[in-house]
Design a protein around this motif. Structure first.
Motif, PDB file in Angstrom:
ATOM      1  N   PHE A   1     -53.668  28.948-106.831  1.00 34.90           N
ATOM      2  CA  PHE A   1     -54.763  28.539-107.740  1.00 34.90           C
ATOM      3  C   PHE A   1     -56.005  29.410-107.539  1.00 34.90           C
ATOM      4  O   PHE A   1     -56.758  29.638-108.476  1.00 34.90           O
ATOM      5  CB  PHE A   1     -55.044  27.034-107.613  1.00 34.90           C
ATOM      6  N   HIS A   2     -56.185  29.926-106.339  1.00 33.05           N
ATOM      7  CA  HIS A   2     -57.364  30.762-106.075  1.00 33.05           C
ATOM      8  C   HIS A   2     -57.368  31.977-106.991  1.00 33.05           C
ATOM      9  O   HIS A   2     -58.385  32.345-107.570  1.00 33.05           O
ATOM     10  CB  HIS A   2     -57.368  31.242-104.618  1.00 33.05           C
TER      11      HIS A   2
ATOM     12  N   GLN B   1     -63.226  25.283 -99.624  1.00 37.41           N
ATOM     13  CA  GLN B   1     -62.723  24.287 -98.665  1.00 37.41           C
ATOM     14  C   GLN B   1     -61.317  24.669 -98.184  1.00 37.41           C
ATOM     15  O   GLN B   1     -60.999  24.552 -97.009  1.00 37.41           O
ATOM     16  CB  GLN B   1     -62.707  22.904 -99.309  1.00 37.41           C
ATOM     17  N   ASP B   2     -60.488  25.136 -99.116  1.00 39.33           N
ATOM     18  CA  ASP B   2     -59.147  25.604 -98.735  1.00 39.33           C
ATOM     19  C   ASP B   2     -59.237  26.710 -97.684  1.00 39.33           C
ATOM     20  O   ASP B   2     -58.471  26.745 -96.736  1.00 39.33           O
ATOM     21  CB  ASP B   2     -58.415  26.201 -99.949  1.00 39.33           C
TER      22      ASP B   2
ATOM     23  N   GLU C   1     -64.725  22.313 -74.931  1.00 38.63           N
ATOM     24  CA  GLU C   1     -64.098  22.237 -76.247  1.00 38.63           C
ATOM     25  C   GLU C   1     -63.694  20.808 -76.568  1.00 38.63           C
ATOM     26  O   GLU C   1     -63.314  20.051 -75.687  1.00 38.63           O
ATOM     27  CB  GLU C   1     -62.835  23.102 -76.225  1.00 38.63           C
TER      28      GLU C   1
ATOM     29  N   GLU D   1     -50.925  26.925-101.383  1.00 38.64           N
ATOM     30  CA  GLU D   1     -52.244  26.471-101.821  1.00 38.64           C
ATOM     31  C   GLU D   1     -53.035  27.565-102.529  1.00 38.64           C
ATOM     32  O   GLU D   1     -53.959  27.279-103.275  1.00 38.64           O
ATOM     33  CB  GLU D   1     -53.033  25.948-100.607  1.00 38.64           C
TER      34      GLU D   1
ATOM     35  N   GLU E   1     -53.581  29.300 -81.187  1.00 38.75           N
ATOM     36  CA  GLU E   1     -53.786  28.639 -79.888  1.00 38.75           C
ATOM     37  C   GLU E   1     -52.465  28.302 -79.194  1.00 38.75           C
ATOM     38  O   GLU E   1     -52.436  28.145 -77.973  1.00 38.75           O
ATOM     39  CB  GLU E   1     -54.623  27.362 -80.073  1.00 38.75           C
TER      40      GLU E   1
ATOM     41  N   GLY F   1     -59.782  25.358 -94.437  1.00 36.72           N
ATOM     42  CA  GLY F   1     -58.534  24.755 -93.976  1.00 36.72           C
ATOM     43  C   GLY F   1     -57.545  25.814 -93.502  1.00 36.72           C
ATOM     44  O   GLY F   1     -56.898  25.656 -92.464  1.00 36.72           O
ATOM     45  N   HIS F   2     -57.449  26.903 -94.252  1.00 34.57           N
ATOM     46  CA  HIS F   2     -56.510  27.969 -93.873  1.00 34.57           C
ATOM     47  C   HIS F   2     -56.903  28.600 -92.547  1.00 34.57           C
ATOM     48  O   HIS F   2     -56.049  28.907 -91.711  1.00 34.57           O
ATOM     49  CB  HIS F   2     -56.427  29.025 -94.979  1.00 34.57           C
TER      50      HIS F   2
ATOM     51  N   ARG G   1     -59.678  27.970 -78.635  1.00 34.28           N
ATOM     52  CA  ARG G   1     -60.480  28.163 -79.844  1.00 34.28           C
ATOM     53  C   ARG G   1     -61.807  28.844 -79.492  1.00 34.28           C
ATOM     54  O   ARG G   1     -62.265  29.736 -80.213  1.00 34.28           O
ATOM     55  CB  ARG G   1     -60.737  26.808 -80.519  1.00 34.28           C
TER      56      ARG G   1
ATOM     57  N   LEU H   1     -58.330  27.002 -90.206  1.00 36.18           N
ATOM     58  CA  LEU H   1     -57.956  26.028 -89.172  1.00 36.18           C
ATOM     59  C   LEU H   1     -56.454  26.043 -88.884  1.00 36.18           C
ATOM     60  O   LEU H   1     -56.035  25.966 -87.733  1.00 36.18           O
ATOM     61  CB  LEU H   1     -58.413  24.626 -89.565  1.00 36.18           C
ATOM     62  N   TYR H   2     -55.620  26.151 -89.941  1.00 36.22           N
ATOM     63  CA  TYR H   2     -54.166  26.240 -89.692  1.00 36.22           C
ATOM     64  C   TYR H   2     -53.892  27.422 -88.769  1.00 36.22           C
ATOM     65  O   TYR H   2     -53.095  27.355 -87.841  1.00 36.22           O
ATOM     66  CB  TYR H   2     -53.348  26.539 -90.959  1.00 36.22           C
TER      67      TYR H   2
ATOM     68  N   SER I   1     -55.147  27.101 -85.089  1.00 31.67           N
ATOM     69  CA  SER I   1     -54.318  26.266 -84.210  1.00 31.67           C
ATOM     70  C   SER I   1     -52.961  26.917 -83.960  1.00 31.67           C
ATOM     71  O   SER I   1     -52.408  26.783 -82.873  1.00 31.67           O
ATOM     72  CB  SER I   1     -54.209  24.807 -84.677  1.00 31.67           C
TER      73      SER I   1
ATOM     74  N   ARG J   1     -47.584  27.232 -96.009  1.00 31.53           N
ATOM     75  CA  ARG J   1     -48.542  26.264 -96.545  1.00 31.53           C
ATOM     76  C   ARG J   1     -49.685  26.983 -97.272  1.00 31.53           C
ATOM     77  O   ARG J   1     -50.100  26.590 -98.355  1.00 31.53           O
ATOM     78  CB  ARG J   1     -49.081  25.396 -95.400  1.00 31.53           C
TER      79      ARG J   1
ATOM     80  N   ARG K   1     -55.178  17.615 -98.483  1.00 30.08           N
ATOM     81  CA  ARG K   1     -56.089  17.850 -99.615  1.00 30.08           C
ATOM     82  C   ARG K   1     -55.383  17.739-100.971  1.00 30.08           C
ATOM     83  O   ARG K   1     -56.027  17.721-102.004  1.00 30.08           O
ATOM     84  CB  ARG K   1     -56.726  19.236 -99.500  1.00 30.08           C
TER      85      ARG K   1
END
Lengths: 94, 318
Positions: B163-164, B76-77, A4, B160, B90, B80-81, B96, B83-84, B87, B156, A44
């Motif tokens: 808007f979706h 893209q959001d 990883e 974000e 984890e 990102g979400h 991962r 990924l938040y 992690s 977070r 972003r």
């Protein structure tokens, strides 16, 4: 897959005058990529003007099991707070 | 550790949550708390990542530049979400790669809604309006959950995501105000996405054995049925306002209760899709696994490059 990508902690300064604050973490092959990914993942919407990345393994954290000996000694030291001291009523600001 | 010691730790743990204290990754926690969180948080992360697939397909087919930049930003959001959330998961001591492995082998689930196809442009409207609308209701309830990293990711994400939903409603609104054909397209998308959106809140309370434990851990602040009702009450007037009809003949306002009564969900369909027999389960996993496998050489090359650079630096220093 060999292994990883390492984990990095991301700190962002939201504007000049404020400190960098921990925003989260991400995986990246090296520091440069960690910065680029941090920009895409955590800023972003203009959340920052400066980013720090630190490889997670380099952080030494205190152990919550030792919280008592670390933090409790501060609890009974009320004399470290201004409200501990008696002042005459005539003194309005000090 | 003796059983009595574990019992007392567990009691102290439950008391902390009851006092609204947050649990952080290094704190002691019952094994079941850890496992349940890994399961739910990774399922949430997987949903964000798989959710990029039905919409991503429409980026190059968006009808205008305005729609295209919005959809691109939304997808893209979602990356990102994911990924938040990965992690945050984890921090509970799973890697991962293990999380991806669970997704790719079908051991871990993701939201069933993404196993329905996005057939027309109107579906992109319906997905934003209904699917993100339902997701936001679920997620707002999670902002106060007891596990710190999960709660922070949720705050977070909620910020974000509003808007979706708006961009989806705007797409639907424009179609509803358009030609007869466009309006029919919007209605058709609503017809297909309404029931699957209601299913996003999970099984009925009576069939949800984990609810009690999850409420205790504040992993749920409201039950599935309460959240579903909130979604119905919020969405029906939005449909009426733009002249679309909710595809439920039993839907009617209940004056006494102050909310809508609605028809029965087809739970057979729900369980079929959960078990992997939805319209797109196979297609989604195939796309996901092939993206992961085809990217392997890139990940390896990046790591090899990083190691080489590191070596060069060390050699120079010597």
């Amino acid at each position: 897959m060999k292994k990883e990508w390492p984990l990095w902690e991301v700190f962002v300064r939201s504007k000049n005058g404020l400190e960098h604050r921990h925003f989260g973490s991400l995986h990246a092959a090296d520091a440069e990529m960690a910065l680029e990914n941090a920009r895409d993942v955590y800023t972003r919407r203009n959340e920052g003007v400066s980013i720090w990345v630190v490889e997670s393994k380099n952080i030494t954290a205190s152990n919550p099991e030792h919280n008592a000996e670390l933090f409790e000694p501060a609890q009974d030291k009320v004399y470290r707070h201004p409200t501990f001291y008696d002042l005459p009523d005539e003194i309005k600001h000090m | 550790m003796s059983e009595a010691q574990i019992k007392s730790l567990e009691e102290e743990f439950e008391a902390r949550i009851a006092r609204d204290e947050k649990i952080e990754p290094k704190d002691w926690m019952p094994e079941k708390y850890r496992k349940t969180h890994i399961r739910q948080m990774s399922q949430h992360a997987h949903s964000e990542i798989v959710g990029m697939l039905p919409e991503g397909n429409w980026i190059s087919r968006a009808p205008s530049l305005r729609r295209k930049v919005a959809l691109l930003a939304k997808v893209q959001d979602e990356g990102g979400h994911g990924l938040y959330l990965y992690s945050a998961t984890e921090t509970l001591g799973i890697t991962r790669d293990e999380l991806f492995e669970q997704l790719h082998t079908g051991k871990a689930k993701y939201s069933s809604i993404f196993n329905y196809p996005a057939l027309t442009w109107a579906d992109i409207g319906a997905i934003g309006w209904l699917v993100d609308g339902a997701a936001i209701i679920n997620q707002v309830a999670l902002c106060g959950t007891s596990f710190g990293p999960y709660a922070r990711a949720m705050v977070r994400i909620c910020k974000e995501e509003s808007f979706h939903q708006r961009q989806g409603y705007e797409i639907t609104l424009k179609l509803a105000q358009g030609t007869l054909e466009q309006k029919a397209m919007a209605q058709d998308a609503l017809n297909r996405f309404w029931w699957p959106s209601l299913m996003m809140f999970g099984p009925a309370d009576a069939d949800s054995p984990n609810t009690e434990q999850s409420m205790k851990w504040k992993l749920k602040r409201k039950t599935n049925d309460e959240l579903r009702q909130q979604f119905i009450d919020q969405t029906v007037p939005q449909a009426e306002l733009i002249g679309l009809t909710i595809p439920d003949p039993d839907l009617k306002w209940n004056e006494e209760k102050g909310c809508y009564d609605s028809g029965e969900i087809d739970w057979d369909e729900f369980w079929q899709v959960v078990k992997g027999h939805g319209p797109c389960n196979k297609e989604r996993m195939k796309a996901r696994v092939s993206a992961w496998e085809n990217g392997e050489w890139v990940r390896d090359a990046a790591l090899a490059h990083a190691e080489k650079q590191q070596e060069k630096k060390l050699n120079k220093a010597v």
